[in-house]
Design a protein around this motif. Structure first.
Motif, PDB file in Angstrom:
ATOM      1  N   THR A 194      20.323  21.696  -7.201  1.00 36.09           N
ATOM      2  CA  THR A 194      20.937  21.189  -5.978  1.00 36.09           C
ATOM      3  C   THR A 194      22.405  21.590  -5.920  1.00 36.09           C
ATOM      4  OG1 THR A 194      21.467  19.083  -7.033  1.00 36.09           O
ATOM      5  CG2 THR A 194      19.365  19.242  -5.856  1.00 36.09           C
ATOM      6  N   ARG A 195      22.921  21.677  -4.697  1.00 37.49           N
ATOM      7  CA  ARG A 195      24.340  21.870  -4.438  1.00 37.49           C
ATOM      8  C   ARG A 195      24.870  20.595  -3.815  1.00 37.49           C
ATOM      9  NH1 ARG A 195      23.254  24.643  -0.391  1.00 37.49           N
ATOM     10  NH2 ARG A 195      25.363  24.740   0.406  1.00 37.49           N
ATOM     11  N   GLY A 196      25.987  20.119  -4.318  1.00 38.01           N
ATOM     12  CA  GLY A 196      26.521  18.880  -3.783  1.00 38.01           C
ATOM     13  C   GLY A 196      25.776  17.670  -4.319  1.00 38.01           C
ATOM     14  N   THR A 197      25.948  16.544  -3.644  1.00 36.41           N
ATOM     15  CA  THR A 197      25.399  15.267  -4.096  1.00 36.41           C
ATOM     16  C   THR A 197      24.081  14.967  -3.398  1.00 36.41           C
ATOM     17  OG1 THR A 197      27.656  14.442  -4.399  1.00 36.41           O
ATOM     18  CG2 THR A 197      25.886  12.816  -4.385  1.00 36.41           C
ATOM     19  N   LEU A 198      23.043  14.669  -4.171  1.00 36.36           N
ATOM     20  CA  LEU A 198      21.780  14.244  -3.587  1.00 36.36           C
ATOM     21  C   LEU A 198      21.895  12.814  -3.079  1.00 36.36           C
ATOM     22  CD1 LEU A 198      18.938  15.473  -5.995  1.00 36.36           C
ATOM     23  CD2 LEU A 198      19.446  16.301  -3.697  1.00 36.36           C
TER      24      LEU A 198
END
Length: 577
Positions: free
Chosen positions: A180-184
């Motif tokens: 993932t990129r960023g916050t889930l």
């Protein structure tokens, strides 16, 4: 008459392919004398010899076609071996004075192939040449996403959980890392299920459903040899809305295609709409399309449709999107059903008082045939052959045509570097795509974080101070701040000092478990949230960029102990249910 035309066609082809030696010329004249004298529209037009070609998988072959004694009224065609996906990856263009054959081979096309290039007068072959192409395995390939596509809509009243599979293709790497990129979103999980597969699962909590309708899941595939390939998957959560909310719903006017229109393939099938709202739109409208007729055309189930975001066409509220190439052969057609959906942002604190509207269902006829170029810089594309530049580059928010720079061309914007095509090949092109195509999101790649890093999660949150003015949000990199509060304290966080049009920032207050306590996601140059802390604890401010936007910001935190109203022990008893 059919027999006479057949003889005429044969005689014309013979004339076109004979040289001009006296003996052969006399033989040709004698042959034509014995045939009907309708004349040869192709005249003596003949394709010049075509040298053998050598190309690797994921590269794009461009073969110039030259004609002796050409005629602009003539056209082109080709006959190729039965290779999977050939018609989708090859095209021919030009007229009877010259043309170009273009092919971007797939991994299944490796080998040596003979392609008949035809100069045509209508359906008749005036002259032909064989083109021999040897396709080599890819020597340098980057991963590309096969699924899950651009996004999907989920009806939470039928299934409260969101699930989708992720799969990438990489021609020269056995194992690719999908992450993932960023916050889930809190509670979401991405699990690896194979060397190039993963599975996403998330069961949204009520506070998440109330906070926003759309959630963007940033994914990337990394083969450790190239820049990771990014994808933004947009989850749309549909649930009940509140009645009697102020403000008006958006308006939608489908400009093209109209009901029953027959639409040519030009890098896909263009959909144009004008969408407006009394308070403005924050999210771009969505296109829903399907090749299957809905069970109820008056109330189509859009969770069964494919989903794509529109892109701004102009400042007048016009938007464009393309239904991807359907792989139809020349002469084939296919019914396509689509509608346009828009949601406003009349309630910046959540979704309960936002208005959503879907256009009536429209049906058009998609026409088959290859698409050879025609798309300019920054137009959305599904194949490199769609683009005038010959390079359809991947981007998190959708592939775009960008200029190549491997032939000495200079980049008007951005810089020349290695770009991943939608076929997975590596080409020298201008970019990054977000820098060339303003508004595609994802940041410019030159952002410098502030001094409060690494505060990218609740566990790594920085201690808050009453105020500061040197905050910086970079693409897909949220900032978290820890705020201590006693029982009954009213906590207010204000984020400003940024220009909304240059990068939209939002702010939330979260509990230590990630529950959304308050949210502000407006379309102004300031966002503010407040929350009454029921018992002594820490709350967390989260500052984020909308769809990967970047911007600098200022933040102020105020706490007023004992000033807020605390609910009784009967909570949560705020609804009839």
């Amino acid at each position: 008459m059919a027999l006479g035309w057949s003889v005429l066609r044969s005689s014309c082809e013979i004339m076109a392919q004979l040289d001009t030696s006296p003996i052969r010329f006399l033989v040709a004249v004698a042959f034509l004398f014995l045939t009907p004298t309708f004349g040869c529209a192709g005249g003596g037009a003949a394709i010049e010899s075509i040298p053998p070609q050598d190309i690797a998988v994921l590269e794009t072959l461009r073969v110039p076609l030259r004609v002796n004694d050409g005629n602009p009224s003539l056209g082109w065609g080709f006959v190729a071996p039965e290779l999977p996906g050939f018609e989708r990856t090859a095209s021919i263009s030009g007229n009877g004075t010259g043309g170009q054959f273009q092919w971007s081979p797939l991994a299944s096309h490796v080998g040596t192939h003979e392609i008949e290039i035809q100069l045509l007068n209508g359906d008749s072959v005036v002259h032909s040449r064989n083109l021999v192409v040897t396709v080599r395995p890819a020597s340098d390939a980057a991963p590309i996403f096969i699924s899950p596509g651009a996004g999907r809509t989920y009806d939470l009243e039928r299934d409260r959980c969101v699930k989708f599979d992720v799969e990438v293709r990489d021609e020269d790497t056995p194992n690719v890392t999908i992450r993932t990129r960023g916050t889930l979103p809190e509670g979401a999980v991405l699990t690896s299920t194979g060397s190039k597969q993963a599975e996403f699962e998330w069961c949204p909590e009520p506070d998440q459903v109330a906070a926003t309708e759309r959630w963007t899941i940033g994914l990337e595939a990394d083969d450790m040899s190239h820049e990771p390939t990014a994808l933004n998957f947009v989850i749309v959560l549909r649930s009940g809305t509140k009645e009697g909310c102020p403000g008006a719903a958006p308006t939608i006017d489908v400009l093209a295609p109209h009901e029953g229109a027959r639409v040519d393939n030009r890098g896909g099938y263009l959909i144009e709409a004008r969408v407006g709202d009394d308070m403005g739109l924050r999210d771009a409208p969505l296109l829903y399309y399907s090749t299957a007729m809905p069970d109820d055309p008056t109330k189509p189930d859009i969770t069964e449709f494919e989903q794509l975001p529109f892109s701004d066409d102009d400042d007048d509220g016009s938007y464009r999107a393309r239904v991807p190439n359907l792989g139809l052969e020349e002469g084939e057609d296919q019914e396509v059903f689509f509608l346009v959906s828009a949601t406003d942002n009349d309630d910046p604190t959540g979704t309960l008082c936002d208005h959503r509207i879907d256009s009536p269902l429209v049906t058009f006829i998609a026409l088959g045939g290859s698409s050879a170029g025609g798309l300019g810089t920054c137009e959305t594309c599904t194949s490199s052959s769609d683009c005038d530049s010959g390079l359809c580059a991947t981007a998190a928010t959708g592939a775009r045509c960008i200029p190549r720079c491997d032939g000495g061309e200079s980049c008007a914007e951005g810089s020349c570097g290695s770009r991943t095509s939608v076929e997975g090949g590596i080409s020298q092109g201008c970019g990054p795509v977000g820098a060339v195509c303003d508004g595609t999101g994802g940041g410019s790649g030159s952002c410098t974080d502030d001094g409060y890093e690494e505060n990218d999660s609740i566990s790594g949150a920085a201690a808050s101070v009453p105020s500061f003015s040197d905050g910086q949000i970079c693409a897909n990199d949220d900032d978290f701040y820890r705020i201590a509060a006693s029982t009954g304290t009213d906590v207010t966080v204000t984020v400003d000092g940024f220009i909304h049009s240059e990068g939209d920032l939002d702010v939330q207050l979260l509990s230590r478990t990630g529950t959304i306590l308050a949210s502000s996601a407006g379309v102004t140059n300031s966002e503010s949230v407040s929350y009454c802390v029921p018992s002594a604890d820490e709350v967390f401010a989260r500052v984020s960029g909308f769809l990967g936007d970047e911007n600098s910001y200022s933040m102020r935190v105020s706490t007023a102990p004992g000033t807020c109203c605390l609910d009784d022990t009967g909570e949560d008893d705020d609804t009839r249910a």
